[in-house]
Scaffold this active site. Structure first.
Site, short mmCIF file in Angstrom:
data_model
loop_
_atom_site.label_atom_id
_atom_site.label_comp_id
_atom_site.label_asym_id
_atom_site.label_seq_id
_atom_site.Cartn_x
_atom_site.Cartn_y
_atom_site.Cartn_z
N ARG A 72 0.88 -1.17 0.00
CA ARG A 72 0.00 0.00 0.00
C ARG A 72 0.92 1.22 0.00
O ARG A 72 1.98 1.18 0.65
CB ARG A 72 -0.88 -0.01 1.25
CG ARG A 72 -1.80 -1.24 1.30
CD ARG A 72 -2.75 -1.16 2.47
NE ARG A 72 -3.26 -2.47 2.82
CZ ARG A 72 -4.38 -3.01 2.30
NH1 ARG A 72 -5.09 -2.36 1.42
NH2 ARG A 72 -4.78 -4.21 2.68
N ASP A 127 -12.79 -9.98 -0.40
CA ASP A 127 -14.02 -9.41 0.16
C ASP A 127 -15.26 -9.50 -0.75
O ASP A 127 -16.37 -9.31 -0.27
CB ASP A 127 -13.80 -7.94 0.53
CG ASP A 127 -12.86 -7.80 1.72
OD1 ASP A 127 -12.78 -8.75 2.53
OD2 ASP A 127 -12.21 -6.75 1.84
N ARG A 171 -14.55 -5.67 6.41
CA ARG A 171 -14.72 -4.41 7.15
C ARG A 171 -15.96 -3.67 6.67
O ARG A 171 -16.69 -3.11 7.46
CB ARG A 171 -13.49 -3.51 6.96
CG ARG A 171 -12.45 -3.72 8.04
CD ARG A 171 -11.17 -3.03 7.68
NE ARG A 171 -10.61 -3.65 6.49
CZ ARG A 171 -9.76 -3.07 5.65
NH1 ARG A 171 -9.38 -1.84 5.84
NH2 ARG A 171 -9.27 -3.71 4.61
P1 ATP Z 1 -8.22 -4.42 -0.35
O1 ATP Z 1 -9.65 -4.44 -0.85
O2 ATP Z 1 -7.64 -5.76 -0.21
O3 ATP Z 1 -7.99 -3.50 0.82
P2 ATP Z 1 -7.40 -2.29 -2.08
O4 ATP Z 1 -6.91 -2.30 -3.48
O5 ATP Z 1 -8.75 -1.66 -1.87
O6 ATP Z 1 -7.36 -3.77 -1.57
P3 ATP Z 1 -6.06 -0.08 -0.78
O7 ATP Z 1 -5.04 -0.07 0.29
O8 ATP Z 1 -7.32 0.67 -0.57
O9 ATP Z 1 -6.31 -1.61 -1.15
O10 ATP Z 1 -5.40 0.52 -2.12
C1 ATP Z 1 -4.16 0.02 -2.59
C2 ATP Z 1 -3.29 1.15 -3.06
O11 ATP Z 1 -3.91 1.84 -4.16
C3 ATP Z 1 -3.04 2.27 -2.04
O12 ATP Z 1 -2.05 1.95 -1.11
C4 ATP Z 1 -2.62 3.42 -2.94
O13 ATP Z 1 -1.26 3.32 -3.32
C5 ATP Z 1 -3.50 3.20 -4.17
N1 ATP Z 1 -4.66 4.11 -4.05
C6 ATP Z 1 -5.74 3.99 -3.24
N2 ATP Z 1 -6.55 5.06 -3.36
C7 ATP Z 1 -5.97 5.89 -4.25
C8 ATP Z 1 -6.31 7.18 -4.80
N3 ATP Z 1 -7.43 7.82 -4.43
N4 ATP Z 1 -5.46 7.71 -5.71
C9 ATP Z 1 -4.35 7.07 -6.08
N5 ATP Z 1 -3.95 5.88 -5.60
C10 ATP Z 1 -4.75 5.28 -4.70
#
Ligand code: ATP
Length: 319
Positions: A72, A127, A171
């Protein structure tokens, strides 16, 4: 489109490797060069990018986790971070990227497409909370891990005549709790999408006890609160021995099920097909067992919804 990159981002999910394999092999099949971006957007900003060949993705289809690692990154949420990442892609003359991850990763993918890099998302999260697809890669494996765990807990619950509260991941989305609760015959399922009434839950447990039930299983999605606190409330109010199990990270690991491997292979390959057709700003999915794609904008505008009919069914079957 001759040079494509692939990355995994956010929480890992079983089947991500199968998706990476599909992207790499499908792209090479179509005479493209493929690059692996290691550690998600963090690696993209650091230039941690290597060319992959057919053999790079050998022997991974059955492995959980992700060979590309995942991360992340707060920095990638900034314009400076994104431009740094785009510069590194341009150094390798990469024209298209497949991002395998959850909705946060899709937000990053949308930014990349706005910066002129063709980008396609593939839903990799346990999820099952991404609009535009009936199933996400990893959900089925995680679901089966939870069911096997609940089956084992049920053995000890019935031997000791106890009530068990089992906290599962989710969550904001209750799909893992709902599906596992229905599949494992839980008496009560508590989801973030449905308000709960503790009195009703106690009534249901008491009705069960009166008709001679020796044990009860309550599945709680982490998003509704602490399973430990719910267990304590039940124990106090009913004066029955209650145990709590928080399943934790075992839900994320393990060899992907056949369903997840097939889903990941189809979605990874479909993402490459869309890039080769010149598409960008879309995420691949599966609806009614047919491959489909949805724009990131549409995905972000739709809230994730729980299948209320399935929730009602679970209540009806556990009277
Ligand atoms: P999970 O559902 O398993 O949590 P996810 O893809 O939703 O996976 P996040 O931590 O929300 O996991 O997002 C992964 C990465 O995507 C973030 O650490 C960030 O680098 C990038 N990211 C998230 N939101 C943004 C945004 N608004 N703009 C640019 N990059 C983003």
């Amino acid at each position: 489109m001759k040079r494509i990159a692939v990355l995994t981002s956010g929480g890992d999910s079983p089947g991500m490797n199968a998706a990476v394999r599909a992207v790499v092999r499908k792209a090479i099949y179509h005479d493209c060069k493929v690059f692996g971006v290691y550690r998600g957007y963090a690696g993209m900003m650091d230039g941690d990018i290597k060319e992959l060949n057919l053999g790079s993705v050998g022997d991974i289809i059955h492995r959980g986790g992700t060979m590309l690692y995942t991360a992340r990154s707060e920095e990638f949420k900034t314009k400076e971070g994104q431009l740094k990442a785009v510069e590194n892609l341009k150094k390798h003359e990469i024209e298209g990227v497949v991002v395998i991850g959850g909705d946060g990763s899709y937000k990053g993918a949308q930014k990349l497409s706005e910066h002129g890099i063709a980008t396609i998302g593939a839903p990799g999260t346990i999820d099952n909370d991404i609009p535009g697809t009936d199933f996400t890669i990893g959900f089925d494996t995680s679901l089966n891990t939870i069911i096997h765990s609940i089956d084992k807990i049920r053995d000890t619950a019935s031997s000791h005549e106890r009530t068990y509260v089992i906290e599962v991941m989710g969550r904001h989305a209750g799909d893992l709790a709902l599906w596992s609760g229905l599949a494992a015959g839980a008496e009560t399922i508590m989801l973030p999408e449905v308000e709960y009434n503790m009195e009703e839950i106690i009534d249901r447990l008491e009705r069960g006890a009166k008709r001679g039930k020796k044990h009860s299983i309550i599945v709680v999605a982490e998003g509704i609160g602490s399973g430990v606190e719910i267990g304590e409330t039940i124990q106090k109010q009913m004066n029955i021995e209650t145990r709590v199990t928080v399943l934790g990270h075992i839900q994320r690991g393990g060899s992907p099920t056949g369903f997840d491997r097939v889903l990941a292979s189809r979605l990874g390959a479909h993402a490459v097909d869309l890039l080769l057709k010149g598409k960008s700003g879309l995420a691949v999915g599966i609806e009614n067992n047919q491959l489909c794609s949805t724009s990131f904008d549409e995905i972000f505008s739709k809230p994730h919804e729980i299948d209320t009919k399935m929730y009602e069914l679970s209540s009806q079957l556990s009277i």
